[in-house]
Write a protein that holds these residues in place. Structure first.
Motif, PDB file in Angstrom:
ATOM      1  N   LEU A 186       0.471  -1.222  -0.071  1.00 29.21           N
ATOM      2  CA  LEU A 186       0.081   0.005  -0.327  1.00 29.21           C
ATOM      3  C   LEU A 186       0.697   1.820   0.108  1.00 29.21           C
ATOM      4  CD1 LEU A 186      -2.353  -1.245   2.207  1.00 29.21           C
ATOM      5  CD2 LEU A 186      -2.412  -1.416   0.337  1.00 29.21           C
ATOM      6  N   SER A 187       0.323   2.653  -0.680  1.00 27.01           N
ATOM      7  CA  SER A 187       0.870   3.122  -0.922  1.00 27.01           C
ATOM      8  C   SER A 187       0.803   4.567   0.330  1.00 27.01           C
ATOM      9  CB  SER A 187       0.490   4.574  -2.105  1.00 27.01           C
ATOM     10  OG  SER A 187       1.083   5.659  -1.771  1.00 27.01           O
ATOM     11  N   VAL A 188       2.021   4.698   1.192  1.00 28.31           N
ATOM     12  CA  VAL A 188       2.254   5.170   2.641  1.00 28.31           C
ATOM     13  C   VAL A 188       1.757   6.952   1.866  1.00 28.31           C
ATOM     14  CG1 VAL A 188       3.503   7.116   3.945  1.00 28.31           C
ATOM     15  CG2 VAL A 188       4.402   4.281   3.229  1.00 28.31           C
ATOM     16  N   ALA A 189       1.887   7.599   0.591  1.00 30.12           N
ATOM     17  CA  ALA A 189       1.277   8.986   0.434  1.00 30.12           C
ATOM     18  C   ALA A 189      -0.413   9.029   0.162  1.00 30.12           C
ATOM     19  CB  ALA A 189       2.012   9.652  -0.402  1.00 30.12           C
ATOM     20  N   GLY A 211       6.043  11.577  -1.131  1.00 29.74           N
ATOM     21  CA  GLY A 211       6.293  11.033  -0.064  1.00 29.74           C
ATOM     22  C   GLY A 211       7.145  11.847   0.747  1.00 29.74           C
ATOM     23  N   TRP A 212       7.769  11.181   0.890  1.00 29.33           N
ATOM     24  CA  TRP A 212       9.312  11.846   2.120  1.00 29.33           C
ATOM     25  C   TRP A 212      10.626  11.692   2.479  1.00 29.33           C
ATOM     26  CZ3 TRP A 212       4.435  10.701   3.743  1.00 29.33           C
ATOM     27  CH2 TRP A 212       4.565   9.534   5.034  1.00 29.33           C
ATOM     28  N   ASP A 213      11.988  12.270   2.659  1.00 30.53           N
ATOM     29  CA  ASP A 213      13.072  11.951   3.365  1.00 30.53           C
ATOM     30  C   ASP A 213      13.041  12.094   4.709  1.00 30.53           C
ATOM     31  OD1 ASP A 213      12.803  10.954   0.226  1.00 30.53           O
ATOM     32  OD2 ASP A 213      14.264  12.555  -0.250  1.00 30.53           O
ATOM     33  N   TRP A 214      12.669  11.293   5.425  1.00 28.17           N
ATOM     34  CA  TRP A 214      12.462  12.459   6.762  1.00 28.17           C
ATOM     35  C   TRP A 214      13.805  11.932   7.318  1.00 28.17           C
ATOM     36  CZ3 TRP A 214      13.436   8.976  11.498  1.00 28.17           C
ATOM     37  CH2 TRP A 214      12.688   9.969  12.537  1.00 28.17           C
ATOM     38  N   PHE A 215      14.550  12.480   8.629  1.00 34.53           N
ATOM     39  CA  PHE A 215      16.108  12.623   8.696  1.00 34.53           C
ATOM     40  C   PHE A 215      16.420  12.788  10.504  1.00 34.53           C
ATOM     41  CE2 PHE A 215      16.946  14.003   4.142  1.00 34.53           C
ATOM     42  CZ  PHE A 215      18.069  12.880   3.889  1.00 34.53           C
ATOM     43  N   ALA A 216      16.421  11.850  11.408  1.00 32.84           N
ATOM     44  CA  ALA A 216      16.411  11.748  12.424  1.00 32.84           C
ATOM     45  C   ALA A 216      18.151  11.752  12.833  1.00 32.84           C
ATOM     46  CB  ALA A 216      15.579  11.399  13.302  1.00 32.84           C
ATOM     47  N   LEU A 217      19.475  12.679  13.380  1.00 35.25           N
ATOM     48  CA  LEU A 217      20.498  13.055  13.233  1.00 35.25           C
ATOM     49  C   LEU A 217      20.903  13.495  15.268  1.00 35.25           C
ATOM     50  CD1 LEU A 217      21.277  14.173  10.239  1.00 35.25           C
ATOM     51  CD2 LEU A 217      20.855  11.976  10.725  1.00 35.25           C
ATOM     52  N   GLN A 218      21.978  12.505  15.266  1.00 33.40           N
ATOM     53  CA  GLN A 218      22.467  12.650  17.226  1.00 33.40           C
ATOM     54  C   GLN A 218      23.602  12.950  17.015  1.00 33.40           C
ATOM     55  OE1 GLN A 218      20.423   9.065  18.638  1.00 33.40           O
ATOM     56  NE2 GLN A 218      18.740  10.363  19.551  1.00 33.40           N
ATOM     57  N   PHE A 219      23.484  14.180  17.308  1.00 31.64           N
ATOM     58  CA  PHE A 219      25.318  14.401  17.224  1.00 31.64           C
ATOM     59  C   PHE A 219      25.880  14.273  18.233  1.00 31.64           C
ATOM     60  CE2 PHE A 219      23.102  16.545  13.871  1.00 31.64           C
ATOM     61  CZ  PHE A 219      23.495  16.726  12.917  1.00 31.64           C
ATOM     62  N   ARG A 251       8.328  15.395  -0.745  1.00 34.12           N
ATOM     63  CA  ARG A 251       8.420  15.509  -2.116  1.00 34.12           C
ATOM     64  C   ARG A 251       6.972  15.590  -3.496  1.00 34.12           C
ATOM     65  NH1 ARG A 251      10.824  10.931  -1.168  1.00 34.12           N
ATOM     66  NH2 ARG A 251       9.656   9.482  -2.343  1.00 34.12           N
ATOM     67  N   LYS A 252       7.154  16.834  -3.710  1.00 40.16           N
ATOM     68  CA  LYS A 252       6.471  16.811  -4.684  1.00 40.16           C
ATOM     69  C   LYS A 252       6.258  15.398  -5.996  1.00 40.16           C
ATOM     70  CE  LYS A 252       5.562  21.723  -4.809  1.00 40.16           C
ATOM     71  NZ  LYS A 252       5.131  22.694  -5.740  1.00 40.16           N
ATOM     72  N   GLN A 253       5.527  15.284  -6.507  1.00 41.01           N
ATOM     73  CA  GLN A 253       5.245  14.334  -7.435  1.00 41.01           C
ATOM     74  C   GLN A 253       6.298  14.226  -8.858  1.00 41.01           C
ATOM     75  OE1 GLN A 253       2.614  11.923  -7.539  1.00 41.01           O
ATOM     76  NE2 GLN A 253       2.047  11.936  -6.002  1.00 41.01           N
ATOM     77  N   ASP A 254       6.742  15.661  -9.177  1.00 40.55           N
ATOM     78  CA  ASP A 254       7.914  15.624 -10.008  1.00 40.55           C
ATOM     79  C   ASP A 254       8.931  15.773  -9.260  1.00 40.55           C
ATOM     80  OD1 ASP A 254       7.905  17.878  -8.848  1.00 40.55           O
ATOM     81  OD2 ASP A 254       7.772  19.704 -10.091  1.00 40.55           O
ATOM     82  N   GLY A 255       9.401  15.795  -8.338  1.00 44.34           N
ATOM     83  CA  GLY A 255      10.684  15.122  -7.461  1.00 44.34           C
ATOM     84  C   GLY A 255      10.757  16.829  -6.710  1.00 44.34           C
ATOM     85  N   SER A 256      10.627  18.019  -7.221  1.00 43.29           N
ATOM     86  CA  SER A 256      10.637  19.040  -6.398  1.00 43.29           C
ATOM     87  C   SER A 256      10.780  19.254  -4.770  1.00 43.29           C
ATOM     88  CB  SER A 256      10.685  19.826  -7.062  1.00 43.29           C
ATOM     89  OG  SER A 256       8.972  19.977  -7.370  1.00 43.29           O
ATOM     90  N   THR A 257      11.472  19.711  -4.290  1.00 42.74           N
ATOM     91  CA  THR A 257      10.746  19.901  -3.095  1.00 42.74           C
ATOM     92  C   THR A 257       9.528  20.714  -2.161  1.00 42.74           C
ATOM     93  OG1 THR A 257      13.641  19.272  -2.433  1.00 42.74           O
ATOM     94  CG2 THR A 257      11.614  21.059  -0.769  1.00 42.74           C
TER      95      THR A 257
END
Length: 393
Positions: free
Chosen positions: A39-42, A259-267, A279-285
């Motif tokens: 199933l599609s997340v979006a 969809g999305w790219d999600w980052f959780a970073l601990q320095f 991300r939009k359907q055309d790949g842009s932000t």
């Protein structure tokens, strides 16, 4: 940012009665060819069926511990845990344990049966074994009835059968996470001295211009983690850092978002960074991409799409699904003097489950503008890459 699915479609495809009373698992190597729903997340966060549910439309006061518990007036909700762990001799593991609550209908008509419920629960459990070059991923489903699955605020507990997170004392912290499937298991204690971080506008995380396409979103961004990881007959004592995400909503994505790219970073210097690139359907932000920088002193900086530059540096294609994912990135926050390269501990951290997505443990290396080295670890989630509604595997 998180994902959910249209459970009722899955039930009709796979047979509701069996699925409501049982779960299943998937691990590497791939299983024999079969037809399976993916199933599609979006699609599931666009809110086709919002009527009758509450919507996230404006900031609200957060009350703890009550808000650690369920919000059944909303359609979807999740309790989400990831972390990076090491043994005393440096063996590295990543883990994910996530519980989803899904409302099948806004209201449940009166019924006598104790099986009756309008709540479904799904859980995902994954372990990245870096030294063993193996990624293990499992899922389960159950109804929110008869004690099979559920969530409560006091005492804090979320569970699906014997996978669970619960308070170890009267307060919600520390929390104990337990999950086991086949040859893989975790038993971890998570604690935090910092209060929850409210993302967006005092916890209202807007994902698009449409009213109600938003969620209520907070995190414990830096939790100490100690306990054990079991791989086969070997049991490893581990410690490290974990991250807890909490989100609830009825719809979150707009029609042009893929969809999305999600980052959780601990320095290593004590800072934490969460950022989701929609991300939009055309790949842009999408301009509604956003995040939060938590400085070492606990102060927060809200990040907009214009504040963060993300450049993919490498790709990996799944031999199972055929989806092509970015798996190495350069992340730059010019105004903070932060530029890092993010690399997965293993390229193959795809959860090829009912909802397919890539989610995995990553390492972080870079330098600040003044030349100081920057290092750390974290988790990255990628959705909407190669989504299909029904496929053969």
């Amino acid at each position: 940012m998180r994902r959910l699915l249209r459970i009722w479609l899955l039930l009709s495809l796979l047979g509701g009665g069996l699925l409501l009373s049982a779960g299943w698992a998937l691990t590497r190597p791939p299983q024999p060819a079969r037809l399976r729903a993916t199933l599609s997340v979006a699609e599931e966060l666009r809110g086709d069926s919002a009527e009758g549910y509450a919507r996230a439309t404006e900031p609200r006061p957060f009350t703890f511990p009550a808000d650690h518990g369920p919000h059944p007036e909303f359609r979807t909700e999740w309790w989400y845990y990831t972390g990076n762990l090491e043994t005393p001799d440096g063996r590295h593991f990543g883990f994910e344990l996530t519980f989803f609550r899904i409302a099948l209908a806004p209201d449940l008509p009166p019924r006598q049966s104790s099986w009756a419920t309008n709540q479904m629960y799904m859980a995902h459990f994954a372990v990245t074994d870096v030294a063993g070059s193996r990624f293990h991923a499992f899922e389960r489903f159950s109804r929110g009835a008869l004690g099979l699955a559920g969530a409560q605020a006091q005492p804090f507990r979320v569970w699906l059968e014997d996978w669970s997170v619960e308070a170890q004392e009267d307060d919600v912290l520390p929390m104990r996470l337990r999950a086991a499937q086949g040859d893989v298991a975790i038993d971890l204690s998570l604690d935090s001295t910092a209060p929850p971080v409210l993302h967006g506008n005092d916890g209202l995380s807007q994902k698009g211009p449409e009213l109600g396409n938003a969620s209520y979103y907070y995190s414990f961004t830096r939790m100490s983690a100690t306990g054990t990881v079991r791989i086969g007959e070997q049991r490893f004592a581990v410690q490290g850092l974990a991250w807890m995400d909490r989100e609830w909503s009825t719809s979150a994505l707009g029609p042009d978002q893929a969809g999305w790219d999600w980052f959780a970073l601990q320095f290593a210097d004590g800072q934490d960074l969460m950022f989701y690139r929609l991300r939009k359907q055309d790949g842009s932000t999408d301009p509604f991409s956003a995040g939060t920088l938590v400085r070492g002193d606990g102060s927060l900086r809200r990040l907009s799409s214009a504040d963060v530059e993300i450049e993919p540096l490498g790709y990996w294609q799944s031999p199972r699904s055929g989806a092509r994912y970015p798996v190495r990135w350069r992340l730059h926050v010019p105004s903070e003097g932060l530029e890092v390269e993010i690399t997965p501990y293993l390229p193959d951290q795809e959860l090829d489950l009912t909802v397919r997505y890539w989610e995995g443990a990553v390492r972080v290396q870079g330098r600040s503008n003044d030349g100081r080295p920057v290092s750390g670890s974290g988790y990255v989630e990628l959705t909407g890459y190669g989504d299909t509604a029904l496929r053969g595997t």
